[in-house]
Scaffold this motif. Sequence first.
Motif, PDB file in Angstrom:
ATOM      1  N   ARG A 161     -10.986 -34.400  23.923  1.00  0.00           N
ATOM      2  CA  ARG A 161     -11.100 -35.871  24.021  1.00  0.00           C
ATOM      3  C   ARG A 161     -10.859 -36.577  22.695  1.00  0.00           C
ATOM      4  O   ARG A 161     -10.232 -37.624  22.656  1.00  0.00           O
ATOM      5  N   GLY A 162     -11.359 -36.015  21.603  1.00  0.00           N
ATOM      6  CA  GLY A 162     -11.163 -36.648  20.305  1.00  0.00           C
ATOM      7  C   GLY A 162      -9.693 -36.739  19.937  1.00  0.00           C
ATOM      8  O   GLY A 162      -9.216 -37.775  19.471  1.00  0.00           O
ATOM      9  N   SER A 163      -8.962 -35.675  20.176  1.00  0.00           N
ATOM     10  CA  SER A 163      -7.541 -35.663  19.870  1.00  0.00           C
ATOM     11  C   SER A 163      -6.763 -36.584  20.813  1.00  0.00           C
ATOM     12  O   SER A 163      -5.825 -37.266  20.388  1.00  0.00           O
ATOM     13  N   LEU A 164      -7.166 -36.611  22.074  1.00  0.00           N
ATOM     14  CA  LEU A 164      -6.512 -37.514  23.029  1.00  0.00           C
ATOM     15  C   LEU A 164      -6.696 -38.967  22.593  1.00  0.00           C
ATOM     16  O   LEU A 164      -5.744 -39.759  22.613  1.00  0.00           O
ATOM     17  N   ARG A 165      -7.916 -39.332  22.195  1.00  0.00           N
ATOM     18  CA  ARG A 165      -8.184 -40.702  21.731  1.00  0.00           C
ATOM     19  C   ARG A 165      -7.367 -41.026  20.486  1.00  0.00           C
ATOM     20  O   ARG A 165      -6.792 -42.114  20.369  1.00  0.00           O
ATOM     21  N   ALA A 166      -7.314 -40.085  19.542  1.00  0.00           N
ATOM     22  CA  ALA A 166      -6.555 -40.319  18.309  1.00  0.00           C
ATOM     23  C   ALA A 166      -5.082 -40.567  18.626  1.00  0.00           C
ATOM     24  O   ALA A 166      -4.475 -41.501  18.096  1.00  0.00           O
ATOM     25  N   ALA A 167      -4.513 -39.757  19.508  1.00  0.00           N
ATOM     26  CA  ALA A 167      -3.098 -39.921  19.877  1.00  0.00           C
ATOM     27  C   ALA A 167      -2.855 -41.278  20.533  1.00  0.00           C
ATOM     28  O   ALA A 167      -1.898 -41.981  20.199  1.00  0.00           O
ATOM     29  N   GLU A 168      -3.730 -41.644  21.453  1.00  0.00           N
ATOM     30  CA  GLU A 168      -3.547 -42.921  22.156  1.00  0.00           C
ATOM     31  C   GLU A 168      -3.716 -44.107  21.205  1.00  0.00           C
ATOM     32  O   GLU A 168      -2.948 -45.074  21.270  1.00  0.00           O
ATOM     33  N   LYS A 169      -4.686 -44.043  20.299  1.00  0.00           N
ATOM     34  CA  LYS A 169      -4.872 -45.121  19.318  1.00  0.00           C
ATOM     35  C   LYS A 169      -3.674 -45.236  18.384  1.00  0.00           C
ATOM     36  O   LYS A 169      -3.381 -46.318  17.875  1.00  0.00           O
ATOM     37  N   ALA A 170      -2.980 -44.114  18.151  1.00  0.00           N
ATOM     38  CA  ALA A 170      -1.794 -44.118  17.289  1.00  0.00           C
ATOM     39  C   ALA A 170      -0.537 -44.567  18.039  1.00  0.00           C
ATOM     40  O   ALA A 170       0.540 -44.612  17.462  1.00  0.00           O
ATOM     41  N   GLY A 171      -0.692 -44.890  19.320  1.00  0.00           N
ATOM     42  CA  GLY A 171       0.436 -45.392  20.097  1.00  0.00           C
ATOM     43  C   GLY A 171       1.153 -44.369  20.940  1.00  0.00           C
ATOM     44  O   GLY A 171       2.137 -44.681  21.607  1.00  0.00           O
ATOM     45  N   TYR A 172       0.697 -43.133  20.951  1.00  0.00           N
ATOM     46  CA  TYR A 172       1.326 -42.098  21.765  1.00  0.00           C
ATOM     47  C   TYR A 172       0.924 -42.288  23.224  1.00  0.00           C
ATOM     48  O   TYR A 172      -0.172 -42.759  23.521  1.00  0.00           O
ATOM     49  N   ARG A 173       1.818 -41.898  24.114  1.00  0.00           N
ATOM     50  CA  ARG A 173       1.568 -42.010  25.555  1.00  0.00           C
ATOM     51  C   ARG A 173       1.696 -40.649  26.208  1.00  0.00           C
ATOM     52  O   ARG A 173       2.611 -39.876  25.901  1.00  0.00           O
ATOM     53  N   CYS A 174       0.787 -40.384  27.132  1.00  0.00           N
ATOM     54  CA  CYS A 174       0.808 -39.118  27.864  1.00  0.00           C
ATOM     55  C   CYS A 174       1.958 -39.130  28.859  1.00  0.00           C
ATOM     56  O   CYS A 174       2.120 -40.083  29.624  1.00  0.00           O
ATOM     57  N   GLU A 175       2.723 -38.053  28.848  1.00  0.00           N
ATOM     58  CA  GLU A 175       3.857 -37.938  29.771  1.00  0.00           C
ATOM     59  C   GLU A 175       3.631 -36.904  30.852  1.00  0.00           C
ATOM     60  O   GLU A 175       4.452 -36.773  31.742  1.00  0.00           O
ATOM     61  N   GLY A 176       2.537 -36.140  30.766  1.00  0.00           N
ATOM     62  CA  GLY A 176       2.261 -35.193  31.832  1.00  0.00           C
ATOM     63  C   GLY A 176       1.620 -33.915  31.347  1.00  0.00           C
ATOM     64  O   GLY A 176       1.440 -33.690  30.155  1.00  0.00           O
ATOM     65  N   LEU A 177       1.286 -33.093  32.322  1.00  0.00           N
ATOM     66  CA  LEU A 177       0.630 -31.808  32.077  1.00  0.00           C
ATOM     67  C   LEU A 177       1.657 -30.689  32.142  1.00  0.00           C
ATOM     68  O   LEU A 177       2.479 -30.639  33.063  1.00  0.00           O
ATOM     69  N   LEU A 178       1.592 -29.793  31.163  1.00  0.00           N
ATOM     70  CA  LEU A 178       2.464 -28.625  31.126  1.00  0.00           C
ATOM     71  C   LEU A 178       1.588 -27.392  31.341  1.00  0.00           C
ATOM     72  O   LEU A 178       0.860 -26.980  30.433  1.00  0.00           O
ATOM     73  N   PRO A 179       1.611 -26.796  32.534  1.00  0.00           N
ATOM     74  CA  PRO A 179       0.768 -25.625  32.808  1.00  0.00           C
ATOM     75  C   PRO A 179       1.142 -24.431  31.921  1.00  0.00           C
ATOM     76  O   PRO A 179       2.322 -24.157  31.702  1.00  0.00           O
ATOM     77  N   ASP A 180       0.132 -23.756  31.409  1.00  0.00           N
ATOM     78  CA  ASP A 180       0.320 -22.531  30.611  1.00  0.00           C
ATOM     79  C   ASP A 180       1.373 -22.699  29.513  1.00  0.00           C
ATOM     80  O   ASP A 180       2.156 -21.782  29.250  1.00  0.00           O
ATOM     81  N   HIS A 181       1.381 -23.823  28.853  1.00  0.00           N
ATOM     82  CA  HIS A 181       2.435 -24.146  27.893  1.00  0.00           C
ATOM     83  C   HIS A 181       2.274 -23.483  26.536  1.00  0.00           C
ATOM     84  O   HIS A 181       3.260 -23.094  25.915  1.00  0.00           O
ATOM     85  N   HIS A 182       1.056 -23.401  26.023  1.00  0.00           N
ATOM     86  CA  HIS A 182       0.816 -22.808  24.700  1.00  0.00           C
ATOM     87  C   HIS A 182      -0.165 -21.660  24.829  1.00  0.00           C
ATOM     88  O   HIS A 182      -1.113 -21.733  25.594  1.00  0.00           O
ATOM     89  N   GLU A 183       0.050 -20.639  24.007  1.00  0.00           N
ATOM     90  CA  GLU A 183      -0.921 -19.563  23.933  1.00  0.00           C
ATOM     91  C   GLU A 183      -1.904 -19.893  22.812  1.00  0.00           C
ATOM     92  O   GLU A 183      -1.504 -20.132  21.671  1.00  0.00           O
ATOM     93  N   ILE A 184      -3.176 -19.945  23.156  1.00  0.00           N
ATOM     94  CA  ILE A 184      -4.227 -20.257  22.187  1.00  0.00           C
ATOM     95  C   ILE A 184      -5.266 -19.157  22.271  1.00  0.00           C
ATOM     96  O   ILE A 184      -5.824 -18.914  23.336  1.00  0.00           O
ATOM     97  N   GLY A 185      -5.485 -18.493  21.173  1.00  0.00           N
ATOM     98  CA  GLY A 185      -6.424 -17.383  21.172  1.00  0.00           C
ATOM     99  C   GLY A 185      -6.010 -16.276  22.121  1.00  0.00           C
ATOM    100  O   GLY A 185      -6.845 -15.595  22.697  1.00  0.00           O
ATOM    101  N   GLY A 186      -4.694 -16.108  22.302  1.00  0.00           N
ATOM    102  CA  GLY A 186      -4.174 -15.049  23.166  1.00  0.00           C
ATOM    103  C   GLY A 186      -4.165 -15.384  24.642  1.00  0.00           C
ATOM    104  O   GLY A 186      -3.842 -14.536  25.466  1.00  0.00           O
ATOM    105  N   VAL A 187      -4.499 -16.633  25.003  1.00  0.00           N
ATOM    106  CA  VAL A 187      -4.582 -17.029  26.410  1.00  0.00           C
ATOM    107  C   VAL A 187      -3.657 -18.222  26.651  1.00  0.00           C
ATOM    108  O   VAL A 187      -3.721 -19.213  25.920  1.00  0.00           O
TER     109      VAL A 187
END
Length: 171
Positions: free
Chosen positions: A135-161
């Motif tokens: 949520r903190g990162s989402l708020r920061a992005a939106e306050k900076a003018g970024y807009r959400c374009e959608g969800l990318l399933p299984d897009h990044h591997e984080i901690g091996g998952v």
Amino acid sequence: MTEPPAHGSVILREFTEADVGLALEFGEDPYIPLIGSLPAHPSRQEAEAWVRRQQGGRAEGRGLPFVIVAGGTAVGTIALWLRKLSEGVGIVGYSISPEHRRRGFATDALVAITGFARTVPGVERVELYIEPWNRGSLRAAEKAGYRCEGLLPDHHEIGGVPKDMLVYASP
């Protein structure tokens, strides 16, 4: 770069050996080591190697990493990665040290690097990838003018998952 990117309360500067302390702080966070090349609980030598990798990313043309400085203190990092430059896309990633979160530094750094990205030859679009729970990162992005374009399933591997990511783009 003649003048460092800046906005609001932050200035972005290149990495120096003095940033080993920031790397050590990052290594104690439960999340930051999962999303990058810094190991959890790094030794001083591992932190120094991480700083050198950040400097090398710039030297090798992989990206433009910066330290986020507020009030003379290194509070985080932000980078414009160029792995999709052939598609006209720069990808921003950022982290704020736990003790400096919730003060607007991420938002100011995002505004600064987005303006800077517009000066980088070949960058036509700037993207962010954020986990839906962050949520903190989402708020920061939106306050900076970024807009959400959608969800990318299984897009990044984080901690091996594989993790779902929201893609945000600058205006």
